[in-house]
Design an enzyme around this catalytic site. Structure first.
Site, PDB file in Angstrom:
ATOM      1  N   PRO A   9      38.644  14.235   1.424  1.00  0.00           N
ATOM      2  CA  PRO A   9      39.664  15.481   2.049  1.00  0.00           C
ATOM      3  C   PRO A   9      40.152  16.406   1.165  1.00  0.00           C
ATOM      4  CG  PRO A   9      40.509  13.220   1.941  1.00  0.00           C
ATOM      5  CD  PRO A   9      39.385  12.983   1.652  1.00  0.00           C
ATOM      6  N   ASN A  10      40.255  17.721   1.446  1.00  0.00           N
ATOM      7  CA  ASN A  10      40.642  18.865   0.875  1.00  0.00           C
ATOM      8  C   ASN A  10      40.021  19.441  -0.044  1.00  0.00           C
ATOM      9  OD1 ASN A  10      43.183  19.207   2.561  1.00  0.00           O
ATOM     10  ND2 ASN A  10      43.771  17.180   1.445  1.00  0.00           N
ATOM     11  N   ARG A  17      44.245  26.882  -3.485  1.00  0.00           N
ATOM     12  CA  ARG A  17      45.604  26.610  -4.290  1.00  0.00           C
ATOM     13  C   ARG A  17      45.454  25.696  -5.092  1.00  0.00           C
ATOM     14  NH1 ARG A  17      47.155  29.676  -0.998  1.00  0.00           N
ATOM     15  NH2 ARG A  17      48.379  29.805   0.809  1.00  0.00           N
ATOM     16  N   TYR A  22      42.737  22.326 -10.276  1.00  0.00           N
ATOM     17  CA  TYR A  22      41.394  21.904 -10.040  1.00  0.00           C
ATOM     18  C   TYR A  22      40.449  23.072 -10.302  1.00  0.00           C
ATOM     19  CZ  TYR A  22      43.718  18.491  -7.125  1.00  0.00           C
ATOM     20  OH  TYR A  22      44.530  17.208  -6.730  1.00  0.00           O
ATOM     21  N   ASN A  74      33.666  11.503  -4.873  1.00  0.00           N
ATOM     22  CA  ASN A  74      34.942  11.711  -5.166  1.00  0.00           C
ATOM     23  C   ASN A  74      35.772  11.672  -3.882  1.00  0.00           C
ATOM     24  OD1 ASN A  74      37.346  13.157  -5.684  1.00  0.00           O
ATOM     25  ND2 ASN A  74      36.572  14.823  -6.543  1.00  0.00           N
ATOM     26  N   ALA A  77      42.136  12.204  -2.163  1.00  0.00           N
ATOM     27  CA  ALA A  77      43.123  11.318  -2.001  1.00  0.00           C
ATOM     28  C   ALA A  77      42.984   9.816  -1.497  1.00  0.00           C
ATOM     29  CB  ALA A  77      44.155  12.075  -0.971  1.00  0.00           C
ATOM     30  N   GLU A  98      31.952   7.390  -9.707  1.00  0.00           N
ATOM     31  CA  GLU A  98      33.243   7.934  -9.190  1.00  0.00           C
ATOM     32  C   GLU A  98      33.516   9.125 -10.083  1.00  0.00           C
ATOM     33  OE1 GLU A  98      36.688   5.805 -10.217  1.00  0.00           O
ATOM     34  OE2 GLU A  98      38.026   6.659  -8.990  1.00  0.00           O
ATOM     35  N   HIS A 100      36.139  12.736 -10.499  1.00  0.00           N
ATOM     36  CA  HIS A 100      37.430  13.306 -10.145  1.00  0.00           C
ATOM     37  C   HIS A 100      37.495  14.567 -11.153  1.00  0.00           C
ATOM     38  CE1 HIS A 100      38.955  10.394  -7.660  1.00  0.00           C
ATOM     39  NE2 HIS A 100      38.841   9.575  -8.552  1.00  0.00           N
ATOM     40  N   SER A 102      40.121  16.599 -11.589  1.00  0.00           N
ATOM     41  CA  SER A 102      41.311  16.591 -12.698  1.00  0.00           C
ATOM     42  C   SER A 102      41.579  15.166 -13.204  1.00  0.00           C
ATOM     43  CB  SER A 102      42.665  16.591 -11.660  1.00  0.00           C
ATOM     44  OG  SER A 102      42.698  15.745 -10.790  1.00  0.00           O
ATOM     45  N   ARG A 107      48.230  11.950 -14.232  1.00  0.00           N
ATOM     46  CA  ARG A 107      49.203  12.496 -13.013  1.00  0.00           C
ATOM     47  C   ARG A 107      50.120  11.595 -12.479  1.00  0.00           C
ATOM     48  NH1 ARG A 107      45.261  15.971  -9.284  1.00  0.00           N
ATOM     49  NH2 ARG A 107      47.232  16.773  -8.639  1.00  0.00           N
TER      50      ARG A 107
HETATM   51  O1  CA2 Z   1      40.946  15.339  -9.136  1.00  0.00           O
HETATM   52  C1  CA2 Z   1      40.160  14.960  -8.233  1.00  0.00           C
HETATM   53  O2  CA2 Z   1      39.039  15.382  -7.914  1.00  0.00           O
HETATM   54  C2  CA2 Z   1      40.891  14.335  -7.009  1.00  0.00           C
HETATM   55  O3  CA2 Z   1      40.235  13.684  -6.368  1.00  0.00           O
HETATM   56  C3  CA2 Z   1      41.379  15.490  -6.053  1.00  0.00           C
HETATM   57  C4  CA2 Z   1      42.083  15.161  -4.913  1.00  0.00           C
HETATM   58  C5  CA2 Z   1      43.305  14.430  -5.393  1.00  0.00           C
HETATM   59  O4  CA2 Z   1      44.015  13.772  -4.062  1.00  0.00           O
HETATM   60  C6  CA2 Z   1      43.108  13.301  -6.364  1.00  0.00           C
HETATM   61  O5  CA2 Z   1      44.106  12.531  -6.767  1.00  0.00           O
HETATM   62  C7  CA2 Z   1      42.042  13.666  -7.603  1.00  0.00           C
HETATM   63  C8  CA2 Z   1      42.486  16.350  -4.146  1.00  0.00           C
HETATM   64  C9  CA2 Z   1      41.502  17.196  -3.399  1.00  0.00           C
HETATM   65  C10 CA2 Z   1      41.718  18.671  -3.498  1.00  0.00           C
HETATM   66  O6  CA2 Z   1      43.053  19.056  -2.972  1.00  0.00           O
HETATM   67  C11 CA2 Z   1      43.351  20.297  -2.845  1.00  0.00           C
HETATM   68  C12 CA2 Z   1      44.796  20.509  -3.017  1.00  0.00           C
HETATM   69  C13 CA2 Z   1      45.366  21.727  -3.045  1.00  0.00           C
HETATM   70  C14 CA2 Z   1      44.309  23.070  -2.912  1.00  0.00           C
HETATM   71  C15 CA2 Z   1      43.072  22.827  -2.846  1.00  0.00           C
HETATM   72  C16 CA2 Z   1      42.635  21.265  -3.019  1.00  0.00           C
END
Ligand code: CA2
Length: 143
Positions: A9-10, A17, A22, A74, A77, A98, A100, A102, A107
């Site tokens: 997701p996301n 953002r 990221y 990946n 969340a 896996e 990520h 970031s 974190r």
């Molecule tokens: O660092 C990573 O690849 C994560 O998997 C990215 C996830 C986060 O929940 C993991 O803890 C680490 C978040 C995906 C992207 O989220 C966004 C948030 C704001 C703006 C754009 C993307």
């Protein structure tokens, strides 16, 4: 070799953002990189992104039947919450890596557990998009 890249997701919102976390490149740029790397490694690749846990479980299960040789994942969340994705990876018993973008190790506390990671043979964390490249090279090296 047929690789499946699964993004949670996301991740489709990359570059919009939280660029300090990221980076400023968007999801299409990530997909272009993955396709270029697959070609260079002489692999087929399918990229799957979903904001829905069950859809990710369904796609991992499908990989068991469609000739997928390895999974780069990946789970975003869902990394930190989803026993269902962990169980799906264990169920299909395909090599999984896996990624990520970031460095989750640096974190929040709630990001310190990775369920999916428990079913993964390797982990590339905090390398930006390059982590996907490393994961693909790892799986291609298992041929
Ligand atoms: O660092 C990573 O690849 C994560 O998997 C990215 C996830 C986060 O929940 C993991 O803890 C680490 C978040 C995906 C992207 O989220 C966004 C948030 C704001 C703006 C754009 C993307």
């Amino acid at each position: 070799m047929k690789l499946l890249v699964v993004n949670g997701p996301n991740l489709n919102m990359l570059g919009i953002r939280e660029k300090h976390i990221y980076g400023d490149r968007d999801y299409d740029a990530l997909c272009r990189c993955v396709r270029e790397w697959a070609e260079a490694l002489d692999c087929q690749v399918e990229i799957f992104q979903s904001n829905h846990e069950g859809a990710i479980v369904d796609r991992i299960q499908q990989a068991y039947f469609d000739g997928t040789d390895g999974i780069v994942i990946n789970p975003a969340a869902y990394t930190h919450t989803s026993v269902a994705i962990l169980d799906a990876l264990k169920a299909v018993q395909l090599p999984a890596v896996e990624v990520h973008i970031s460095d989750v190790t640096q974190r929040e506390d709630f990001r310190q557990v990775s369920y999916a990671g428990m079913a993964c043979a390797a982990h590339y964390i905090g390398l930006g998009f390059e982590g996907y490249h490393e994961a693909m090279k790892y799986l291609a090296g298992q041929r």
